[in-house]
Scaffold this active site. Sequence first.
Site, mmCIF file in Angstrom:
data_model
loop_
_atom_site.group_PDB
_atom_site.id
_atom_site.type_symbol
_atom_site.label_atom_id
_atom_site.label_comp_id
_atom_site.label_asym_id
_atom_site.label_seq_id
_atom_site.Cartn_x
_atom_site.Cartn_y
_atom_site.Cartn_z
ATOM 1 N N SER A 116 26.912 33.076 30.208
ATOM 2 C CA SER A 116 25.611 33.685 30.474
ATOM 3 C C SER A 116 25.378 34.907 29.595
ATOM 4 O O SER A 116 24.270 35.112 29.073
ATOM 5 C CB SER A 116 25.514 34.087 31.949
ATOM 6 O OG SER A 116 25.724 32.965 32.792
ATOM 7 N N LYS A 132 35.398 29.707 37.701
ATOM 8 C CA LYS A 132 34.865 31.063 37.580
ATOM 9 C C LYS A 132 33.768 31.168 38.617
ATOM 10 O O LYS A 132 32.746 30.483 38.540
ATOM 11 C CB LYS A 132 34.296 31.336 36.186
ATOM 12 C CG LYS A 132 33.656 32.729 36.095
ATOM 13 C CD LYS A 132 32.803 32.900 34.852
ATOM 14 C CE LYS A 132 32.079 34.248 34.909
ATOM 15 N NZ LYS A 132 31.095 34.414 33.818
ATOM 16 N N GLY A 143 34.158 36.417 38.768
ATOM 17 C CA GLY A 143 33.126 36.405 37.743
ATOM 18 C C GLY A 143 32.466 37.732 37.492
ATOM 19 O O GLY A 143 31.449 37.784 36.786
ATOM 20 N N VAL A 149 36.657 37.053 34.652
ATOM 21 C CA VAL A 149 35.762 36.913 33.498
ATOM 22 C C VAL A 149 34.630 37.890 33.753
ATOM 23 O O VAL A 149 33.743 37.633 34.565
ATOM 24 C CB VAL A 149 35.232 35.475 33.362
ATOM 25 C CG1 VAL A 149 34.309 35.363 32.149
ATOM 26 C CG2 VAL A 149 36.390 34.484 33.250
#
Length: 333
Positions: free
Chosen positions: A83, A202, A228, A245
Amino acid sequence: MALSTRLVSSLRPTLAALRCAVPGQCRGLSTPQGPETSLDLRGIFPPLATPFSPTQEVDYAQLERNLSRYANIPFRGLVVLGSNGEYPYLAPHERLEVVSCVRRALPRDRLLLAGSGCESTQATIKLTVSMAEAGADVALVVTPCYYRGAMTNAALVHHYTEVSDASPIPVVLYSVPANTGLDLPMEAVVTLAQHSNIIGIKDSGGDITRMGLMVHKTRQDDFQVLAGSAGFLLASYAVGASGGVCALANVLGAPLCQLDHLCREGQWQEARDLQHRLIEPNTAVTRRFGIPGLKKAMEWFGYYGGPCRAPLAPLSPAQVEELRSTFSTNGWL
């Protein structure tokens, strides 16, 4: 840039320890896993921002410049085309070239996760195979969501099973309800965790109860849960997550690796103090100001941020000041 250099210098003992750490010998965390993990995802992964030139073309020279600085931080690996990489705005050939560029610059002992999720199963399979050919170690596959009402548990299980059967590299599921409006159902996660080529998820939803339950229900499988976002990293580790992440790692990579280290060493008070200082900056570069805010903050720490691709708009002067204040009041600027 001077501040960023001082920050890394102050954390150098911790970073050195992280580089030398042997998986499985950490005191603080005991992540429930299967008898043998096929690919160890423990650690911090920054989901790289894609740099653009003033004319909004992918700037590969600036990408390489950022990568050279990230090489000094003990990330477990890097994520591209998530993203924060403005993945939906990149043409197919750009996506593959970004993966190739990062792979060329990335040491072989660091993992490269590449976003390959598309709306159709067929397109996802094709792109996943191409990502593997370009050098990705793992495919990060976001939930298809355009026909959200039709994305039942059965449909999603079928989609991910087909993709994972065809993928030449391991697959990590990606649930990001803030962007897709769709939370990958727990039942689907538990079913998919049994697939030999699906190694983790994730989860960007921020529901710690859900993450803990995922860890619990997949504890007999070779499956790892990744937080995430940096805002709930410590809490995720406390319930058994393997790594994170985190968008904020594009800016404050060294402190996030320090937080990871503190949690694994069981230094929970120090970890909690650091986590508290990361919550507001993380919110600012995610929910509050998004990718334009992330790229602006990167510039203050010596990285190239640059513009976003339209229709993402730059921050206003007032927003820039609010963003700077958030980092300053938490001691980062």
